[in-house]
Scaffold this motif. Structure first.
Motif, PDB file in Angstrom:
ATOM      1  N   ALA A 466      21.404   2.904  16.107  1.00 31.66           N
ATOM      2  CA  ALA A 466      20.863   1.924  16.922  1.00 31.66           C
ATOM      3  C   ALA A 466      20.035   2.821  16.656  1.00 31.66           C
ATOM      4  O   ALA A 466      18.479   1.929  17.559  1.00 31.66           O
ATOM      5  CB  ALA A 466      21.605   1.678  18.268  1.00 31.66           C
ATOM      6  N   GLU A 467      19.278   4.344  17.261  1.00 33.44           N
ATOM      7  CA  GLU A 467      18.112   4.606  17.729  1.00 33.44           C
ATOM      8  C   GLU A 467      17.235   5.183  16.849  1.00 33.44           C
ATOM      9  O   GLU A 467      16.024   4.485  16.352  1.00 33.44           O
ATOM     10  CB  GLU A 467      18.656   6.649  18.236  1.00 33.44           C
ATOM     11  N   GLN A 468      17.650   4.936  15.937  1.00 29.96           N
ATOM     12  CA  GLN A 468      17.294   5.545  14.275  1.00 29.96           C
ATOM     13  C   GLN A 468      17.007   3.389  13.493  1.00 29.96           C
ATOM     14  O   GLN A 468      15.586   3.547  13.385  1.00 29.96           O
ATOM     15  CB  GLN A 468      18.289   5.656  12.880  1.00 29.96           C
ATOM     16  N   LYS A 470      15.901   1.569  15.488  1.00 35.01           N
ATOM     17  CA  LYS A 470      14.802   0.702  16.538  1.00 35.01           C
ATOM     18  C   LYS A 470      13.390   1.679  15.770  1.00 35.01           C
ATOM     19  O   LYS A 470      12.236   1.264  16.322  1.00 35.01           O
ATOM     20  CB  LYS A 470      14.827   1.599  18.220  1.00 35.01           C
ATOM     21  N   GLU A 471      13.211   3.235  15.632  1.00 35.42           N
ATOM     22  CA  GLU A 471      12.338   3.498  15.317  1.00 35.42           C
ATOM     23  C   GLU A 471      12.304   3.149  13.821  1.00 35.42           C
ATOM     24  O   GLU A 471      10.679   2.582  13.592  1.00 35.42           O
ATOM     25  CB  GLU A 471      12.408   4.899  15.364  1.00 35.42           C
ATOM     26  N   LEU A 484      17.819  -2.650  22.539  1.00 35.15           N
ATOM     27  CA  LEU A 484      17.944  -2.025  22.160  1.00 35.15           C
ATOM     28  C   LEU A 484      17.048  -1.413  22.673  1.00 35.15           C
ATOM     29  O   LEU A 484      16.446  -0.188  21.867  1.00 35.15           O
ATOM     30  CB  LEU A 484      17.050  -2.600  19.808  1.00 35.15           C
ATOM     31  N   GLU A 485      16.496  -1.335  23.702  1.00 31.25           N
ATOM     32  CA  GLU A 485      15.580  -0.928  24.563  1.00 31.25           C
ATOM     33  C   GLU A 485      16.338   0.119  25.242  1.00 31.25           C
ATOM     34  O   GLU A 485      16.153   1.458  25.623  1.00 31.25           O
ATOM     35  CB  GLU A 485      15.116  -1.731  25.059  1.00 31.25           C
ATOM     36  N   ASN A 486      17.474  -0.153  25.450  1.00 29.06           N
ATOM     37  CA  ASN A 486      18.845   1.504  25.452  1.00 29.06           C
ATOM     38  C   ASN A 486      19.508   1.471  25.007  1.00 29.06           C
ATOM     39  O   ASN A 486      20.412   0.972  23.814  1.00 29.06           O
ATOM     40  CB  ASN A 486      19.632   0.139  26.932  1.00 29.06           C
ATOM     41  N   THR A 487      19.545   2.308  23.751  1.00 35.87           N
ATOM     42  CA  THR A 487      19.847   3.001  22.904  1.00 35.87           C
ATOM     43  C   THR A 487      21.449   3.510  22.499  1.00 35.87           C
ATOM     44  O   THR A 487      22.100   3.455  22.635  1.00 35.87           O
ATOM     45  CB  THR A 487      19.033   3.859  21.296  1.00 35.87           C
ATOM     46  N   LYS A 488      21.683   4.169  24.102  1.00 33.35           N
ATOM     47  CA  LYS A 488      22.176   4.824  24.859  1.00 33.35           C
ATOM     48  C   LYS A 488      23.828   3.791  24.934  1.00 33.35           C
ATOM     49  O   LYS A 488      25.146   4.477  24.582  1.00 33.35           O
ATOM     50  CB  LYS A 488      21.892   5.125  26.012  1.00 33.35           C
TER      51      LYS A 488
END
Length: 506
Positions: A466-468, A470-471, A484-488
């Motif tokens: 998710a984090e990658q 989003k980037e 995806l604003e909250n990837t945690k």
């Protein structure tokens, strides 16, 4: 203080001793790369000023490292290819080279070792397969086949298990003159005169491009492969493990390899094949011929530098665009879903796709079978591709998909690399992969060679990238879903229900 590893007399992978410690061969005294250039510089390239060269590279996003880098080309005509080959490229719509081809073709045909980094679908395959026709013709003007242990001149390594073979006297591989992978059964029948047309070598001697290539991969009996290579081969296309297996059986020798290509090196290294690749390089190093080596990759893992220290000599490194990104011609649509919503959404997306062919990627063999059956029930012409399918079935399916007999190919990541279908304008990630590199390569199955493509992905709470992701979307100026604003909240274990997905708290 010496480390514990040093105290035990062991070495880490970062400190290994290179396979090649000198730049000269004891037997011939020649430099340990290709013997000579097989490129004649045309006048309009010769007259390019340094300022114009810098402008061409800057406009096309080409970055280079290495001494005495050859000038880039701006047209296939700049390669001074035989008229028949030029006409074939033109007839198939290849008038202008892509950015990686502009610089790489010139470097490869000048005999230099090379590390090529460019996004998936950018045309890297043509950058080594087009020079291969000239290399083989130059090395083998008579093309007399002997024993396989004596005549292996070109070696192409990749990670695909869908390798095929062909006698080029009566068929020409699509990949040689188009955008396919040499490791795929993507042959288009053409007239035999094109497959063996004569042209002039750099010294003006007529040469006929006729040679035998053979594929070495899993799923094919050793006896069959032994029979194919027994009469002698010029080009070997192989996965590293199977090549070493045949070497240990005494069926293949690498002591005359003059053209070594490691395609999708990042994928092979990611699969833990570094030691196998280094062993292949070692076997092809103590040879009686000078060797040219090419490393191709879409991403840049740390292990690639280690491999390069053993494999290439005084290389030119070419990078086109940011490494590890997706082509800007691909529209990335990421939509958040619960698992129970995915089958219906898949049908909606497929029904809204203007025309086939489409590739659907899943995360498991079980999901390939499930999605394939789902689509068949909805009257889609769909077939599944995964590692448990027999090799003959894979060959047949790939050809059927290429010929338009299958509209939807459902696959695991076995289909994310090495497959080239220029007609595919849409891929769907039914399940997102566990690594961003696999996401990049999946998306690269569409939008090939600068064409427009769409990559639709179903994002669920168990997504591990998710984090990658989003980037990636932000860097590529693509729409980022609100979730995806909250990837945690992603990447955790979930329970799937018909009412939604529930995160399991520990």
């Amino acid at each position: 203080m010496a480390s514990e590893v040093e105290a035990k007399g062991e070495r880490s992978k970062d400190d290994f001793i290179p396979l090649r410690t000198i730049t000269k061969r004891n037997t011939t005294g020649q430099e340990d790369n290709f013997m000579k250039s097989y490129y004649e510089e045309v006048e309009n390239i010769t007259q390019l000023s340094e300022e114009k060269i810098d402008e061409i590279r800057w406009q096309n996003g080409i970055e280079i490292q290495g001494d005495n880098c050859p000038k880039p080309i701006t047209s296939f005509r700049d390669l001074n290819l035989p008229p028949e080959l030029q006409q074939y490229l033109q007839n198939n719509g290849y008038i202008s080279p892509t950015a990686i081809q502009m610089q790489a073709l010139r470097c490869v045909m000048s005999g230099r070792d090379l590390i090529g980094l460019a996004e998936t679908g950018s045309g890297k395959t043509l950058a080594y397969s087009l020079p291969l026709s000239r290399t083989t013709a130059t090395v083998l003007p008579n093309n007399n086949h002997g024993n396989a242990t004596e005549n292996t001149n070109s070696l192409h390594l990749n990670n695909s298990n869908t390798t095929s073979t062909s006698y080029l006297s009566d068929s020409l591989p699509y990949s040689m003159l188009n955008t396919g992978s040499l490791g795929m059964p993507s042959y288009h029948r053409v007239s035999s005169d094109l497959a063996s047309f004569p042209y002039s070598s750099p010294v003006g001697t007529p040469i006929s491009i006729r040679y035998k290539s053979v594929g070495i991969c899993g799923g094919v009996p050793v006896s069959v492969q032994a029979q194919e290579i027994g009469s002698g081969v010029d080009v070997v296309i192989a996965t590293p493990g199977w090549l070493l297996d045949l070497y240990e059986r005494g069926l293949v020798s690498l002591d005359k390899v003059s053209y070594l290509v490691m395609d999708e090196a990042d994928k092979m290294l990611g699969m833990g094949l570094e030691e196998q690749l280094r062993k292949v390089v070692g076997l092809a190093t103590g040879t009686v011929k000078a060797r040219q080596t090419l490393l191709w990759t879409a991403t840049m893992p740390d292990s690639l530098e280690r491999l390069a220290r053993s494999a290439v000599l005084d290389p030119i490194t070419i990078q086109v665009g940011p490494v590890g990104l997706i082509s800007p011609t691909i529209q990335q649509n990421v939509m958040f879903l619960y698992h129970y919503e995915k089958p219906e959404k898949l049908l909606q997306v497929l029904q809204s796709t203007p025309s086939p062919p489409v590739i659907v990627f899943t995360s498991s063999i079980q999901n390939v079978d499930y999605v394939t059956e789902l689509l068949k029930k909805e009257q889609f012409h769909a077939s599944g591709l995964h590692s448990e399918k027999p090799q003959d079935y894979r060959f047949t399916l790939v050809r059927a998909f290429r010929d338009g007999k299958v509209d939807v190919l459902v696959a695991t990541d076995v289909g994310s690399r090495g497959l080239d279908f220029p007609e595919v304008t849409h891929i769907i990630n039914y399940d997102l992969p566990d690594s961003i590199e696999d996401y990049v390569h999946r998306c690269g199955r569409t939008g090939r060679m600068g064409h427009f493509g769409v990559a639709t992905s179903f994002l669920t709470l168990d997504c591990k990238i998710a984090e990658q992701l989003k980037e990636m979307l932000e860097v590529m100026d693509q729409v980022v879903p609100n979730e995806l604003e909250n990837t945690k909240q992603f990447g955790k274990k979930i329970i799937k229900t018909e009412f939604g997905d529930r995160v399991v708290d520990f």
